[in-house]
Design a protein around this motif. Sequence first.
Motif, PDB file in Angstrom:
ATOM      1  N   GLY A 217      47.316  47.963  38.640  1.00 14.56           N
ATOM      2  CA  GLY A 217      47.864  48.607  37.455  1.00 14.56           C
ATOM      3  C   GLY A 217      47.702  50.120  37.514  1.00 14.56           C
ATOM      4  N   HIS A 218      47.520  50.726  36.352  1.00 19.05           N
ATOM      5  CA  HIS A 218      47.419  52.183  36.291  1.00 19.05           C
ATOM      6  C   HIS A 218      46.223  52.710  37.081  1.00 19.05           C
ATOM      7  CE1 HIS A 218      50.638  52.008  33.494  1.00 19.05           C
ATOM      8  NE2 HIS A 218      49.922  51.542  32.472  1.00 19.05           N
ATOM      9  N   CYS A 247      47.996  49.153  45.004  1.00 18.35           N
ATOM     10  CA  CYS A 247      49.244  48.561  44.514  1.00 18.35           C
ATOM     11  C   CYS A 247      49.291  48.705  43.004  1.00 18.35           C
ATOM     12  CB  CYS A 247      49.346  47.091  44.913  1.00 18.35           C
ATOM     13  SG  CYS A 247      50.906  46.341  44.370  1.00 18.35           S
ATOM     14  N   ILE A 248      50.260  49.451  42.502  1.00 20.37           N
ATOM     15  CA  ILE A 248      50.393  49.695  41.068  1.00 20.37           C
ATOM     16  C   ILE A 248      51.136  48.553  40.385  1.00 20.37           C
ATOM     17  CG2 ILE A 248      51.403  51.249  39.338  1.00 20.37           C
ATOM     18  CD1 ILE A 248      51.021  53.526  41.358  1.00 20.37           C
ATOM     19  N   GLU A 249      52.116  47.989  41.079  1.00 28.14           N
ATOM     20  CA  GLU A 249      52.910  46.906  40.483  1.00 28.14           C
ATOM     21  C   GLU A 249      53.216  45.841  41.533  1.00 28.14           C
ATOM     22  OE1 GLU A 249      57.204  46.206  38.204  1.00 28.14           O
ATOM     23  OE2 GLU A 249      56.620  48.211  38.888  1.00 28.14           O
ATOM     24  N   ARG A 250      52.988  44.601  41.156  1.00 26.84           N
ATOM     25  CA  ARG A 250      53.260  43.482  42.048  1.00 26.84           C
ATOM     26  C   ARG A 250      54.449  42.667  41.568  1.00 26.84           C
ATOM     27  NH1 ARG A 250      49.733  42.734  45.996  1.00 26.84           N
ATOM     28  NH2 ARG A 250      47.682  43.728  45.849  1.00 26.84           N
ATOM     29  N   GLY A 251      55.193  42.113  42.523  1.00 24.38           N
ATOM     30  CA  GLY A 251      56.305  41.227  42.221  1.00 24.38           C
ATOM     31  C   GLY A 251      56.077  39.880  42.863  1.00 24.38           C
ATOM     32  N   CYS A 255      53.649  43.537  46.736  1.00 20.21           N
ATOM     33  CA  CYS A 255      53.605  44.824  46.051  1.00 20.21           C
ATOM     34  C   CYS A 255      54.988  45.484  46.039  1.00 20.21           C
ATOM     35  CB  CYS A 255      52.596  45.741  46.740  1.00 20.21           C
ATOM     36  SG  CYS A 255      52.317  47.286  45.855  1.00 20.21           S
ATOM     37  N   SER A 257      55.341  48.519  44.148  1.00 19.55           N
ATOM     38  CA  SER A 257      55.080  49.938  43.930  1.00 19.55           C
ATOM     39  C   SER A 257      53.650  50.239  44.369  1.00 19.55           C
ATOM     40  CB  SER A 257      55.259  50.308  42.454  1.00 19.55           C
ATOM     41  OG  SER A 257      54.940  51.673  42.232  1.00 19.55           O
TER      42      SER A 257
END
Length: 338
Positions: A217-218, A247-251, A255, A257
């Motif tokens: 996350g942030h 990793c700021i955002e996972r899908g 990752c 982002s």
Amino acid sequence: MKNKTKTLAIACSAIFLFSSTIGCKDKAEKPAEAEATEVEAEAGPDFQISLAQWSLHKTFFGVETMNWEEFGKTLQESPDDLLKGPDPMEFPKMAADYGINSIELVNTFYFSKANDMEYWAKFKQKCEEAGVTVGLIMCDALGNLGDDDPKKQLEAVEKHYPWVDIAQFLGAHSIRVNAAGPGTPEELAKNAKVGLASLGKYAATKGINVIVENHGGHSSNGAWLSGLMGQINMENVGTLPDFGNFCIERGPDGCVSEYDKYVGIKELMPYAKGVSAKSHEFDENGNEVHSDYLRIMQIVKDSGFKGHVGIEYEGTQLSEDEGIKATKALLEKVFAQL
């Protein structure tokens, strides 16, 4: 320089500092070159290796793969049921068997023991028998310190108190926490500042640091987390830079982002009171595939940090035992190159 190592140096003196006292007569009789060499040897190396308990999570949980949603539920309801492997009480000896004398505990292996000081007295004895010291305790699943609900945030802060007390009892220097919670980066920073400062005030009364890891996350945005540290501006509230958690955002496929780890580590090191050497895969030369350890450790060295670098192996190609050994060998090689 922003790097705040004074508290760490005091709390960890029993772990990695050695007496530099030399008798006056001996000192006067020794050549300058010999004296400098002796003082350097007595001061010890800039970096030492510690072992993060999470490197052995498959061993302690007794499973190769984990349903993490089910894990979270069981952790809250009957945490000891998760432990199907060796007794976590034996972790000090397990670390010593690797030639490592400093450990980083993970609270999820001891979730039912938060208020059991009799247990921790026995654990401390195990550490002494193995010649191992506790550097820090990694704390998870205790609520969000950046919660936007003040009541829930306070509950999360207070749930960390027992682990601060345990850290003090075991002679650790820090507890590792998460700057997690809902909202935009700005909203979370505002709330996390309150939660971390509140916990930091309590921890300061025990001589313990509260250190935040880049942990998704942030918090995996180095500029965001370093900015938060600057806003809090407390001697005992700092960071635990992790080589791999950017990793700021996972899908669904991984990752989507990711923050530049080398930029992120440089941003976090001024506040670091520990370093986490994440590893997954190694090439034929023993180098970690996803992280340039030499480049990272040069950043760590340039920041002025001195202390323990914790092995945290999370790979699948090697066993946990092999992964720990491979990471240790790589760190030793890199330390020698610096």
